[in-house]
Enzyme design. Structure first.
Site, PDB file in Angstrom:
ATOM      1  N   ILE A 190     -15.248 -55.444 -69.906  1.00 34.75           N
ATOM      2  CA  ILE A 190     -15.802 -56.392 -69.027  1.00 34.75           C
ATOM      3  C   ILE A 190     -17.103 -55.469 -68.302  1.00 34.75           C
ATOM      4  O   ILE A 190     -17.740 -56.214 -67.488  1.00 34.75           O
ATOM      5  CB  ILE A 190     -14.937 -57.151 -67.963  1.00 34.75           C
ATOM      6  CG1 ILE A 190     -14.442 -55.905 -66.848  1.00 34.75           C
ATOM      7  CG2 ILE A 190     -13.703 -57.632 -68.738  1.00 34.75           C
ATOM      8  CD1 ILE A 190     -13.764 -56.882 -65.638  1.00 34.75           C
ATOM      9  N   PRO A 232     -19.916 -47.144 -70.380  1.00 32.48           N
ATOM     10  CA  PRO A 232     -19.332 -47.036 -71.809  1.00 32.48           C
ATOM     11  C   PRO A 232     -17.715 -47.324 -71.782  1.00 32.48           C
ATOM     12  O   PRO A 232     -16.904 -46.964 -70.681  1.00 32.48           O
ATOM     13  CB  PRO A 232     -19.632 -45.695 -72.297  1.00 32.48           C
ATOM     14  CG  PRO A 232     -19.952 -44.953 -70.964  1.00 32.48           C
ATOM     15  CD  PRO A 232     -20.402 -45.923 -69.959  1.00 32.48           C
ATOM     16  N   ASP A 233     -17.149 -47.956 -72.652  1.00 27.81           N
ATOM     17  CA  ASP A 233     -15.829 -48.180 -72.750  1.00 27.81           C
ATOM     18  C   ASP A 233     -15.414 -47.050 -73.462  1.00 27.81           C
ATOM     19  O   ASP A 233     -15.854 -45.923 -73.839  1.00 27.81           O
ATOM     20  CB  ASP A 233     -15.450 -49.461 -73.352  1.00 27.81           C
ATOM     21  CG  ASP A 233     -15.550 -49.773 -74.685  1.00 27.81           C
ATOM     22  OD1 ASP A 233     -16.280 -48.620 -75.325  1.00 27.81           O
ATOM     23  OD2 ASP A 233     -15.463 -50.459 -75.509  1.00 27.81           O
ATOM     24  N   PHE A 234     -14.054 -46.980 -73.733  1.00 27.94           N
ATOM     25  CA  PHE A 234     -13.555 -45.549 -74.297  1.00 27.94           C
ATOM     26  C   PHE A 234     -13.529 -45.825 -76.123  1.00 27.94           C
ATOM     27  O   PHE A 234     -13.949 -44.878 -76.649  1.00 27.94           O
ATOM     28  CB  PHE A 234     -11.807 -45.768 -74.304  1.00 27.94           C
ATOM     29  CG  PHE A 234     -11.312 -45.135 -73.108  1.00 27.94           C
ATOM     30  CD1 PHE A 234     -12.187 -44.282 -72.338  1.00 27.94           C
ATOM     31  CD2 PHE A 234     -10.100 -45.053 -72.606  1.00 27.94           C
ATOM     32  CE1 PHE A 234     -11.800 -43.627 -71.119  1.00 27.94           C
ATOM     33  CE2 PHE A 234      -9.680 -44.313 -71.538  1.00 27.94           C
ATOM     34  CZ  PHE A 234     -10.711 -43.732 -70.822  1.00 27.94           C
ATOM     35  N   ARG A 235     -13.370 -46.930 -76.758  1.00 26.42           N
ATOM     36  CA  ARG A 235     -12.879 -47.013 -78.074  1.00 26.42           C
ATOM     37  C   ARG A 235     -13.968 -47.935 -78.895  1.00 26.42           C
ATOM     38  O   ARG A 235     -13.752 -47.792 -80.134  1.00 26.42           O
ATOM     39  CB  ARG A 235     -11.692 -47.637 -78.342  1.00 26.42           C
ATOM     40  CG  ARG A 235     -10.689 -46.711 -77.775  1.00 26.42           C
ATOM     41  CD  ARG A 235      -9.199 -47.375 -77.998  1.00 26.42           C
ATOM     42  NE  ARG A 235      -8.305 -46.482 -77.396  1.00 26.42           N
ATOM     43  CZ  ARG A 235      -7.717 -46.412 -76.231  1.00 26.42           C
ATOM     44  NH1 ARG A 235      -8.285 -47.190 -75.369  1.00 26.42           N
ATOM     45  NH2 ARG A 235      -6.742 -45.516 -75.699  1.00 26.42           N
ATOM     46  N   ASP A 288     -13.853 -48.727 -61.991  1.00 23.85           N
ATOM     47  CA  ASP A 288     -15.156 -48.798 -61.691  1.00 23.85           C
ATOM     48  C   ASP A 288     -15.547 -49.630 -60.239  1.00 23.85           C
ATOM     49  O   ASP A 288     -16.568 -49.694 -59.681  1.00 23.85           O
ATOM     50  CB  ASP A 288     -16.227 -49.444 -62.641  1.00 23.85           C
ATOM     51  CG  ASP A 288     -15.744 -50.608 -63.108  1.00 23.85           C
ATOM     52  OD1 ASP A 288     -15.061 -51.570 -62.511  1.00 23.85           O
ATOM     53  OD2 ASP A 288     -15.945 -51.068 -64.496  1.00 23.85           O
ATOM     54  N   HIS A 304      -4.910 -48.643 -62.949  1.00 26.15           N
ATOM     55  CA  HIS A 304      -4.997 -47.259 -63.404  1.00 26.15           C
ATOM     56  C   HIS A 304      -5.871 -46.802 -62.064  1.00 26.15           C
ATOM     57  O   HIS A 304      -6.676 -45.774 -62.324  1.00 26.15           O
ATOM     58  CB  HIS A 304      -5.934 -47.231 -64.439  1.00 26.15           C
ATOM     59  CG  HIS A 304      -5.352 -47.694 -65.911  1.00 26.15           C
ATOM     60  ND1 HIS A 304      -5.656 -47.906 -66.879  1.00 26.15           N
ATOM     61  CD2 HIS A 304      -3.834 -47.899 -65.933  1.00 26.15           C
ATOM     62  CE1 HIS A 304      -4.766 -48.096 -67.807  1.00 26.15           C
ATOM     63  NE2 HIS A 304      -3.437 -48.259 -67.314  1.00 26.15           N
ATOM     64  N   SER A 313      -9.021 -53.081 -75.584  1.00 29.33           N
ATOM     65  CA  SER A 313      -8.358 -53.236 -76.983  1.00 29.33           C
ATOM     66  C   SER A 313      -6.803 -53.325 -76.978  1.00 29.33           C
ATOM     67  O   SER A 313      -6.205 -53.554 -77.870  1.00 29.33           O
ATOM     68  CB  SER A 313      -8.652 -51.863 -77.270  1.00 29.33           C
ATOM     69  OG  SER A 313      -8.127 -50.776 -76.436  1.00 29.33           O
ATOM     70  N   CYS A 346     -17.393 -60.670 -73.849  1.00 23.02           N
ATOM     71  CA  CYS A 346     -16.957 -61.639 -72.741  1.00 23.02           C
ATOM     72  C   CYS A 346     -17.873 -62.212 -71.711  1.00 23.02           C
ATOM     73  O   CYS A 346     -17.283 -63.274 -71.173  1.00 23.02           O
ATOM     74  CB  CYS A 346     -15.798 -60.712 -72.108  1.00 23.02           C
ATOM     75  SG  CYS A 346     -16.071 -59.098 -71.557  1.00 23.02           S
TER      76      CYS A 346
HETATM   77  P1  CNA Z   1     -11.145 -49.671 -74.910  1.00 20.22           P
HETATM   78  O1  CNA Z   1      -9.952 -49.214 -75.553  1.00 20.22           O
HETATM   79  O2  CNA Z   1     -12.464 -48.873 -74.800  1.00 20.22           O
HETATM   80  O3  CNA Z   1     -11.283 -51.188 -75.221  1.00 20.22           O
HETATM   81  C1  CNA Z   1     -12.402 -51.806 -74.659  1.00 20.22           C
HETATM   82  C2  CNA Z   1     -12.415 -52.960 -75.718  1.00 20.22           C
HETATM   83  O4  CNA Z   1     -13.589 -53.872 -75.234  1.00 20.22           O
HETATM   84  C3  CNA Z   1     -12.425 -53.055 -77.212  1.00 20.22           C
HETATM   85  O5  CNA Z   1     -11.824 -53.688 -77.778  1.00 20.22           O
HETATM   86  C4  CNA Z   1     -14.202 -53.549 -77.209  1.00 20.22           C
HETATM   87  O6  CNA Z   1     -14.328 -54.031 -78.566  1.00 20.22           O
HETATM   88  C5  CNA Z   1     -14.185 -54.453 -76.137  1.00 20.22           C
HETATM   89  N1  CNA Z   1     -15.417 -54.671 -75.610  1.00 20.22           N
HETATM   90  C6  CNA Z   1     -16.255 -53.472 -75.346  1.00 20.22           C
HETATM   91  N2  CNA Z   1     -17.323 -54.352 -74.844  1.00 20.22           N
HETATM   92  C7  CNA Z   1     -17.243 -55.704 -74.856  1.00 20.22           C
HETATM   93  C8  CNA Z   1     -17.925 -56.926 -74.209  1.00 20.22           C
HETATM   94  N3  CNA Z   1     -19.138 -56.713 -73.714  1.00 20.22           N
HETATM   95  N4  CNA Z   1     -17.452 -57.901 -74.536  1.00 20.22           N
HETATM   96  C9  CNA Z   1     -16.146 -57.906 -74.949  1.00 20.22           C
HETATM   97  N5  CNA Z   1     -15.383 -57.156 -75.620  1.00 20.22           N
HETATM   98  C10 CNA Z   1     -16.132 -55.769 -75.403  1.00 20.22           C
HETATM   99  O7  CNA Z   1     -10.797 -49.926 -73.285  1.00 20.22           O
HETATM  100  P2  CNA Z   1      -9.449 -50.477 -72.415  1.00 20.22           P
HETATM  101  O8  CNA Z   1     -10.067 -51.002 -71.344  1.00 20.22           O
HETATM  102  O9  CNA Z   1      -8.970 -51.367 -73.448  1.00 20.22           O
HETATM  103  O10 CNA Z   1      -8.459 -49.127 -72.323  1.00 20.22           O
HETATM  104  C11 CNA Z   1      -7.932 -48.802 -71.148  1.00 20.22           C
HETATM  105  C12 CNA Z   1      -8.580 -47.556 -70.632  1.00 20.22           C
HETATM  106  C13 CNA Z   1     -10.076 -47.663 -70.610  1.00 20.22           C
HETATM  107  C14 CNA Z   1      -8.119 -47.739 -69.006  1.00 20.22           C
HETATM  108  O11 CNA Z   1      -7.494 -46.541 -68.893  1.00 20.22           O
HETATM  109  C15 CNA Z   1      -9.419 -47.213 -68.248  1.00 20.22           C
HETATM  110  O12 CNA Z   1      -9.361 -46.465 -67.191  1.00 20.22           O
HETATM  111  C16 CNA Z   1     -10.361 -46.949 -69.176  1.00 20.22           C
HETATM  112  N6  CNA Z   1     -11.964 -47.216 -68.866  1.00 20.22           N
HETATM  113  C17 CNA Z   1     -12.414 -47.847 -67.811  1.00 20.22           C
HETATM  114  C18 CNA Z   1     -13.635 -47.690 -67.606  1.00 20.22           C
HETATM  115  C19 CNA Z   1     -14.042 -48.647 -66.295  1.00 20.22           C
HETATM  116  O13 CNA Z   1     -13.787 -48.454 -65.250  1.00 20.22           O
HETATM  117  N7  CNA Z   1     -15.344 -49.236 -66.625  1.00 20.22           N
HETATM  118  C20 CNA Z   1     -14.597 -47.136 -68.341  1.00 20.22           C
HETATM  119  C21 CNA Z   1     -14.193 -46.539 -69.738  1.00 20.22           C
HETATM  120  C22 CNA Z   1     -12.869 -46.468 -70.102  1.00 20.22           C
END
Ligand code: CNA
Length: 369
Positions: free
Chosen positions: A85, A92-95, A168, A185, A261, A323
Site C-alpha cells: 500500500i 519499496p516493499d520486500f518481495r 512507515d 510490526h 504477500s 491497490c
Molecule cells: P512483501 O512481502 O514485500 O509483499 C508486498 C506485496 O504487495 C507483494 O505481493 C506485491 O506484489 C504487492 N504490491 C506491491 N506494490 C503493490 C501495489 N502498488 N498494489 C498492489 N500490490 C502491490 O511485503 P509484506 O507487507 O507482505 O511483508 C511484510 C513485511 C514488509 C513487514 O514486516 C513490513 O514491516 C515490511 N515492510 C514495510 C514497509 C513499509 O512500512 N512501507 C516497507 C518494506 C517492508
C-alpha cells in the site's frame, strides 16, 4: 510414513512389496491415510457432515463487494495491509521482483536478505539497518489512495480496526486515529536502548540516522545501540496486537486485505480469524504466496489462508492490480470516488504546487479488475 520404510538396502516389508506389485492398492492406502489424517486433525468433521458455509456475496468480485457494503451489510470492517500500500508513495516493499528491498541489498554484504530485519543480526551489526532506514524514514512520504480509502471507511463509521505490517506510519498521516490502527510490526515513533531500555523519540533517532550515525544510548555508562520500536524477525508482536485480534476479528463482518504477500507470520494467519461466512477481499498485484490454496489444503482438506483460486471459493474476492486502482474502483462503485479524490488532494496539496513531483503517486481506476 518415515517409520514405515526401512533404510536403503533393507528387505522390503510385506506392505511395501505388495504395493510395488499392485500400484492401485498403494494409492487406495494413501487415500485412506490422508482421510485418517484429516479426521485426526479435524475430529469435528467426522462423516464430513459439516454444513457448507453460506455465500453472502451476490458475486465474488469487486461489484459483489461494493453491493455488500452499499446494502449496509458491512458495518464492522477490519482491514489488513502490507508494504504494497506504500509502494506508490515511493517506499519499496520486500518481495516485489526487481524493486523490492530483498533484491537491492547487494551493497550490504548480508548473510541473507532477511538478516537486515533480524534481531540477532541487528544486535551484532546494526549499521545495515540504519543505512536502509535513512531511505525509509517515515517523514519523507505521503499517503496513497489506499491509505485515504482506509480513512474514508473510518469517516463513514465502518472501520472496526486497521491492522498494518507497515512501519512507515502513513496511516497516521492519512488521518486514521491512533486507536483505529494496530501497528503489528511497530513503528519509528519511539525507540529503546537495547541494554538499559531507555526510551528515545523519533526526532532524536532521525537526526542521527540522517547524519549516518548509529543511535547510541546517552545514559551514563551505557552507550548501547538504540533500536526503533519496530518488530524484527525473532521478536514478539506488541501486546496491543495480541489483545485486540480476537475481539476485532470475531466481530468483523468484512475483511479487506491490501498490498501484502501474506507470508509473514503471525500476521498472515489473521485472515483465518474472521467467521466462515465473512467475505474477504484481497487487493494485490498478484496472488501472493499466502493467498493461494496450498498443498496442505489439498492433502488434508484443512483450508488456511485465502481461497481465491479454489474451486469451491465462496467468499474470497481477488481485486487484481495496484491497490490504489482497486480502491478507486471500489470507491467509484460505492459513489465515494469524489470524496476519496478530495482527501488525497488535500493530503498532497503541498506537493501539487508548481515544480513539485506529486505525479509519481498519481493513478487511476483502469488497471483494477
Ligand atoms: P512483501 O512481502 O514485500 O509483499 C508486498 C506485496 O504487495 C507483494 O505481493 C506485491 O506484489 C504487492 N504490491 C506491491 N506494490 C503493490 C501495489 N502498488 N498494489 C498492489 N500490490 C502491490 O511485503 P509484506 O507487507 O507482505 O511483508 C511484510 C513485511 C514488509 C513487514 O514486516 C513490513 O514491516 C515490511 N515492510 C514495510 C514497509 C513499509 O512500512 N512501507 C516497507 C518494506 C517492508
Amino acid at each position: 510414513m518415515a517409520e514405515a520404510s526401512g533404510p536403503a538396502g533393507d528387505k522390503p516389508s510385506e506392505a511395501e512389496s505388495e504395493s510395488e506389485s499392485k500400484p492401485e492398492l498403494a494409492s487406495e492406502q494413501i487415500g485412506r491415510m490422508l482421510e485418517e489424517m484429516h479426521l485426526r486433525l479435524c475430529p469435528g468433521l467426522k462423516e464430513t457432515e459439516k454444513e457448507a458455509p453460506k455465500q453472502v456475496l451476490g458475486t465474488i468480485d469487486v461489484q459483489g463487494l461494493a453491493k455488500f457494503i452499499k446494502e449496509g451489510k458491512a458495518k464492522n470492517i477490519v482491514t489488513m495491509a502490507g508494504a504494497g500500500i506504500s509502494t506508490a508513495a515511493g517506499i519499496p516493499d520486500f518481495r516485489s521482483p526487481g524493486t523490492g528491498l530483498y533484491d537491492n541489498l547487494g551493497e550490504y554484504n548480508l548473510p541473507d536478505p532477511m538478516a537486515i530485519f533480524a534481531i540477532d543480526f541487528f544486535q551484532e551489526e546494526p549499521a545495515p539497518f540504519f543505512k536502509i532506514s535513512k531511505a525509509l524514514l517515515p517523514d519523507k512520504f505521503k499517503p496513497t489512495y489506499t491509505h485515504y480509502m482506509l480513512r474514508l471507511l473510518h469517516d463513514k463509521g465502518l472501520l472496526k480496526r486497521h491492522y498494518t505490517q507497515n512501519i512507515d506510519m502513513l496511516e497516521d498521516k492519512a488521518g486514521l486515529p491512533e486507536e483505529k490502527v494496530i501497528y503489528a510490526h511497530g513503528n519509528f515513533k519511539t525507540g529503546h536502548c537495547l541494554a538499559c531500555r531507555r526510551q528515545y523519540d523519533f526526532e532524536w533517532m532521525r537526526e542521527l540516522v540522517l547524519a549516518d550515525k548509529i543511535p547510541k544510548c546517552e545514559q551514563a555508562n551505557c552507550g548501547a545501540t538504540v533500536k526503533p520500536d519496530i518488530v524484527f524477525f525473532g521478536e514478539s508482536l506488541p501486546a496491543r496486537f495480541a489483545n485486540n485480534v480476537e475481539p476485532d476479528f470475531s466481530s468483523a463482518d468484512l475483511l479487506l486485505i491490501f498490498g501484502t504477500s501474506l507470508v509473514v507470520m503471525p500476521f498472515a494467519a489473521l485472515v483465518d480469524k474472521v467467521k466462515d461466512e465473512v467475505p474477504r477481499a484481497y487487493f494485490n498485484r498478484e496472488l501472493g504466496e499466502g493467498a493461494v490454496s496450498d498443498w496442505l489444503a489439498l492433502l488434508t482438506g484443512i483450508k488456511t489462508g485465502l481461497q481465491c483460486n479454489a474451486e469451491d471459493n465462496y467468499r474470497d474476492v481477488f481485486v487484481k492490480g495496484d491497490c490504489d486502482a482497486g480502491c478507486l474502483k471500489l470507491a467509484e462503485l460505492l459513489g465515494w470516488k469524489a470524496e476519496l479524490e478530495a482527501l488525497y488532494k488535500e493530503g498532497h496539496a503541498e506537493e501539487e504546487k508548481p515544480g513539485a513531483s506529486g505525479d509519481a503517486q498519481k493513478t487511476d481506476a483502469k488497471s483494477a479488475s
